[in-house]
Each structure stands twice: as structure tokens, then as C-alpha cells.
Motif scaffolding. Structure first.
Motif, short mmCIF file in Angstrom:
data_model
loop_
_atom_site.label_atom_id
_atom_site.label_comp_id
_atom_site.label_asym_id
_atom_site.label_seq_id
_atom_site.Cartn_x
_atom_site.Cartn_y
_atom_site.Cartn_z
N ILE A 14 0.83 -1.32 -0.01
CA ILE A 14 -0.05 -0.03 0.03
C ILE A 14 0.91 1.28 0.00
O ILE A 14 0.73 2.17 -0.71
CB ILE A 14 -0.97 0.05 1.13
CG1 ILE A 14 -1.90 -1.24 1.16
CG2 ILE A 14 -1.55 1.50 1.43
CD1 ILE A 14 -2.64 -1.29 2.38
N LEU A 15 1.99 1.21 0.84
CA LEU A 15 2.87 2.43 0.97
C LEU A 15 3.54 2.67 -0.49
O LEU A 15 3.67 3.95 -0.75
CB LEU A 15 4.08 2.50 1.97
CG LEU A 15 3.12 2.36 3.26
CD1 LEU A 15 4.29 1.74 4.38
CD2 LEU A 15 2.52 3.66 3.73
N THR A 16 3.85 1.75 -1.14
CA THR A 16 4.29 1.72 -2.45
C THR A 16 3.40 2.51 -3.51
O THR A 16 3.72 3.15 -4.27
CB THR A 16 4.96 0.42 -3.05
OG1 THR A 16 5.96 -0.10 -2.01
CG2 THR A 16 5.60 0.40 -4.42
N ASP A 17 2.11 1.91 -3.22
CA ASP A 17 1.28 2.20 -4.51
C ASP A 17 0.84 3.62 -3.99
O ASP A 17 0.25 4.33 -5.04
CB ASP A 17 0.01 1.32 -4.44
CG ASP A 17 0.52 -0.33 -5.16
OD1 ASP A 17 1.59 -0.08 -5.69
OD2 ASP A 17 -0.27 -0.84 -5.28
N TYR A 18 0.62 4.09 -2.78
CA TYR A 18 0.08 5.07 -2.51
C TYR A 18 1.01 6.27 -1.66
O TYR A 18 0.88 6.00 -0.33
CB TYR A 18 -1.33 5.06 -1.56
CG TYR A 18 -2.07 4.18 -2.52
CD1 TYR A 18 -3.04 5.03 -3.26
CD2 TYR A 18 -2.36 2.80 -2.47
CE1 TYR A 18 -4.08 4.28 -4.22
CE2 TYR A 18 -3.16 2.06 -3.09
CZ TYR A 18 -4.15 2.42 -4.14
OH TYR A 18 -5.08 1.90 -4.77
N GLU A 19 1.93 6.65 -2.22
CA GLU A 19 3.00 7.44 -1.55
C GLU A 19 2.67 8.38 -0.49
O GLU A 19 3.45 8.81 0.25
CB GLU A 19 3.97 7.87 -2.47
CG GLU A 19 4.60 6.77 -3.17
CD GLU A 19 5.64 7.30 -4.33
OE1 GLU A 19 6.01 8.53 -4.46
OE2 GLU A 19 6.09 6.56 -5.20
#
Length: 74
Positions: A41-46
Motif C-alpha cells: 500500500i505504501l508503495t502504491d499510495y506514496e
């Protein structure tokens, strides 16, 4: 948690969201339920943080703190 989860009738129809952004808690829970990791999630939604995701989980846990759940008639 109260600083990270906001409810504003002008954002996402008043659904609880992460920091007033257009990320409803519901979406974060769905991502996790689908198998995404926090890191995914952190990678996709910075613009989200680990604390945001944990706050969404804590918010959902507090909502589930009910005394009893009854089945509705079909």
C-alpha cells in the motif's frame, strides 16, 4: 488516531478518511483484506504512511467493539 481519521461531509460523502485525504478507511481495509501488505500500500499510495494504515485498523477495531451482533431475518 483521531488526528489521522477524519470525517467531513464534503469529502467522500462523509465516510471516515485518512487525514482528510480521499482515502476512505473502507478502501484501506479492503486492500489489506485482498492480501496487500502495508508495504504494498505504501508503495502504491506514496502519500499514505504506516501510521495512517494502522490508524485505519484501529478505527475499524473500535467500530467492532459492540456488545452483540444479531442476524437479520432473510
Amino acid at each position: 488516531m483521531t488526528d489521522l481519521i477524519t470525517i467531513d461531509p464534503n469529502i467522500c460523502h462523509g465516510k471516515p478518511c485518512i487525514r482528510g485525504l480521499r482515502y476512505p478507511v473502507e478502501n484501506v481495509l479492503e486492500w489489506l483484506a485482498s492480501g496487500m501488505t502495508i508495504e504494498d500500500i505504501l508503495t502504491d499510495y506514496e502519500d499514505l504512511t504506516r501510521e495512517d494504515i494502522l490508524a485505519a485498523l484501529a478505527f475499524a477495531a473500535r467500530l467492532m467493539a459492540v456488545k452483540r451482533v444479531e442476524s437479520l431475518a432473510a
